[in-house]
Design a protein around this motif. Structure first.
Motif, short mmCIF file in Angstrom:
data_model
loop_
_atom_site.label_atom_id
_atom_site.label_comp_id
_atom_site.label_asym_id
_atom_site.label_seq_id
_atom_site.Cartn_x
_atom_site.Cartn_y
_atom_site.Cartn_z
N SER A 43 52.38 -16.46 24.65
CA SER A 43 52.68 -17.06 23.36
C SER A 43 53.44 -18.35 23.58
O SER A 43 54.34 -18.43 24.40
CB SER A 43 53.51 -16.09 22.52
OG SER A 43 54.71 -15.76 23.19
N ALA A 44 53.07 -19.38 22.85
CA ALA A 44 53.66 -20.70 23.03
C ALA A 44 54.28 -21.15 21.74
O ALA A 44 53.89 -20.73 20.65
CB ALA A 44 52.58 -21.70 23.46
N GLY A 64 49.82 -20.29 20.45
CA GLY A 64 49.30 -19.81 21.73
C GLY A 64 48.02 -19.03 21.54
O GLY A 64 47.09 -19.13 22.34
N ASN A 65 47.94 -18.23 20.47
CA ASN A 65 46.74 -17.46 20.22
C ASN A 65 45.55 -18.35 19.89
O ASN A 65 44.42 -18.07 20.28
CB ASN A 65 46.97 -16.46 19.08
CG ASN A 65 47.86 -15.30 19.50
OD1 ASN A 65 47.95 -15.00 20.69
ND2 ASN A 65 48.53 -14.68 18.54
N LEU A 67 45.06 -21.42 21.03
CA LEU A 67 44.63 -22.03 22.27
C LEU A 67 43.86 -21.03 23.13
O LEU A 67 42.84 -21.34 23.73
CB LEU A 67 45.83 -22.58 23.04
CG LEU A 67 45.55 -23.44 24.26
CD1 LEU A 67 44.66 -24.63 23.90
CD2 LEU A 67 46.85 -23.93 24.89
N GLN A 68 44.37 -19.79 23.15
CA GLN A 68 43.67 -18.76 23.92
C GLN A 68 42.27 -18.54 23.35
O GLN A 68 41.30 -18.38 24.11
CB GLN A 68 44.45 -17.45 23.88
CG GLN A 68 43.75 -16.30 24.60
CD GLN A 68 44.67 -15.11 24.75
OE1 GLN A 68 45.60 -15.14 25.55
NE2 GLN A 68 44.42 -14.06 23.98
N SER A 69 42.14 -18.54 22.05
CA SER A 69 40.83 -18.37 21.42
C SER A 69 39.89 -19.51 21.78
O SER A 69 38.70 -19.31 22.01
CB SER A 69 40.98 -18.27 19.90
OG SER A 69 41.70 -17.11 19.53
N ASP A 70 40.45 -20.73 21.83
CA ASP A 70 39.63 -21.89 22.23
C ASP A 70 39.12 -21.72 23.65
O ASP A 70 37.95 -21.97 23.95
CB ASP A 70 40.45 -23.18 22.13
CG ASP A 70 40.45 -23.76 20.73
OD1 ASP A 70 39.63 -23.32 19.91
OD2 ASP A 70 41.26 -24.67 20.46
N TYR A 71 40.02 -21.32 24.56
CA TYR A 71 39.62 -21.09 25.95
C TYR A 71 38.48 -20.08 26.01
O TYR A 71 37.45 -20.30 26.66
CB TYR A 71 40.79 -20.56 26.77
CG TYR A 71 41.84 -21.58 27.16
CD1 TYR A 71 41.82 -22.88 26.70
CD2 TYR A 71 42.89 -21.21 28.00
CE1 TYR A 71 42.79 -23.79 27.05
CE2 TYR A 71 43.87 -22.12 28.37
CZ TYR A 71 43.82 -23.41 27.88
OH TYR A 71 44.78 -24.31 28.24
#
Length: 370
Positions: A43-44, A64-65, A67-71
């Motif tokens: 988490s960011a 953060g979630n 960005l993680q979804s984008d990745y």
């Protein structure tokens, strides 16, 4: 030169390992990744409202979630188009160019081989492929699957003019033979001109316009994909920097990728014509070698042979002349000459300074094509 002479650029093709046997290098790299905290984005803090990194679209504050979804979205979309290539005793990566089975990779990955085994992402099935053409001068090559499987998906290429420092990128490939691996980083710089060595299977090419990235790139990533968060390939990972002060090991976070525009130009010609018909690279039309001064220091490039009708010949440069400058760039070695010419296009005019019989001369030159 953008890279300090103390650094050495290393081609990223490991020797093949027996499938299923992780060698010591793979273990060490995995441990290093774990110790570096590469276990996915935690988490960011929320960012201020801005564009989604790498997309150019205005969005709500990024978490953060998000960005993680984008990745995960980009990986799911692009990774199936990144393959592993086994060439003789070496392993590398490649990207699907079209649904006809054309695969783009590095020339140093294919080496002198003519046939290859290609494994698609998340699959144990391998397919045979043959060499269409290799262009070592730009360290690019195209191979073609003998039988293209159904559902083969070509990558989408980004506009190289829109690649910016700070963009988030993902590197996809087969580092150390670990297929379908992904690392993340940013674009650290653009427009780098770098020269790769010939040791370790390198082509010795000098390549302009390279994208520098902090995404971890290791042997085996060569020929893979450097991708933005739009799911577009911005470059093909090709080189990693090593530092003699670190015992010749990789300098962390310094890798280079051939830009998408160059990949499309070279690969497109190979697919269409079976070879490169217009390199877009400027040339003097000479054969030369580095010469040293009385102190044994590199002091210029001696002209060994002049191509009939070439740029140098038309300008009056002859065998025995020693080139010391192109435009404003000092020339001390063959590599520095290649790097100077990499900043020009065929047809551009510049000056060449050289010595003949101890006297210095400068002439105007209209550069030819390589």
């Amino acid at each position: 030169m953008d890279v300090s002479p103390a650094r050495v650029l290393t081609c990223l093709r490991p020797r093949a390992r027996v499938p299923g046997s992780a060698g010591p290098l793979a273990v060490l790299v995995c441990c290093a990744a774990l110790l570096s905290g590469c276990d996915g984005p935690a988490s960011a803090p929320e960012a201020a409202a801005t564009d989604r990194p790498g997309t150019g679209r205005a969005v709500a504050p990024l978490t953060g979630n998000d960005l993680q979804s984008d990745y995960q979205r980009v990986i799911k979309d692009v990774l199936p188009s990144v393959v592993q290539i086994r060439a003789g005793h070496g392993l590398g990566s490649g990207i699907v160019y079209d649904d006809k089975g054309h695969i783009v990779t590095n020339a140093h990955v294919v080496g002198n081989e003519k046939t290859f085994q290609v494994t698609t992402a998340n699959s144990e099935d391998s397919f045979t492929a043959g060499l269409v053409s290799s262009y070592p001068e730009q360290d690019l090559a195209v191979v073609k699957l003998d039988r293209a499987p159904g559902g083969l998906k070509a990558v989408s290429f980004a506009d190289s003019e829109k690649v910016e420092v700070g963009q988030i990128v993902l590197a996809m490939g087969s580092p150390l033979g670990l297929s379908s691996s992904v690392t993340q980083g940013i674009v650290s710089a653009t427009g780098r001109t770098v020269s790769e060595g010939q040791s370790g299977g390198g082509t010795g090419a000098t390549i302009a316009g390279m994208v520098q990235t902090s995404a971890a790139i290791n042997p085996g990533n060569s020929g893979g994909a450097l991708v933005n968060l739009n799911g577009q390939v911005i470059g093909i990972p090709t080189l990693a920097a090593t530092d003699p002060e670190l015992g010749g090991s990789a300098a962390p976070g310094i890798g280079f990728a051939i830009p998408a525009s160059m990949v499309k130009t070279i690969a497109g010609q190979i697919v269409k014509y079976g070879r490169v018909v217009d390199s877009g690279r400027a040339a003097l039309g000479i054969t030369g070698r580095t010469v040293v001064d009385s102190g044994l220091q590199p002091a210029g490039v001696a002209v060994i042979d002049v191509k009939t009708g070439g740029a140098a010949g038309k300008a009056g440069i002859r065998s025995g002349d020693i080139i010391t400058k192109v435009g404003d760039a000092d020339i001390t070695t063959i590599t520095s000459l290649s790097e100077a010419l990499a900043s020009y296009k065929p047809g551009q005019h510049t000056t060449v300074t050289f010595t003949r019989d101890g006297s210095g001369r400068t002439v105007g030159v209209t550069l030819g094509a390589q």
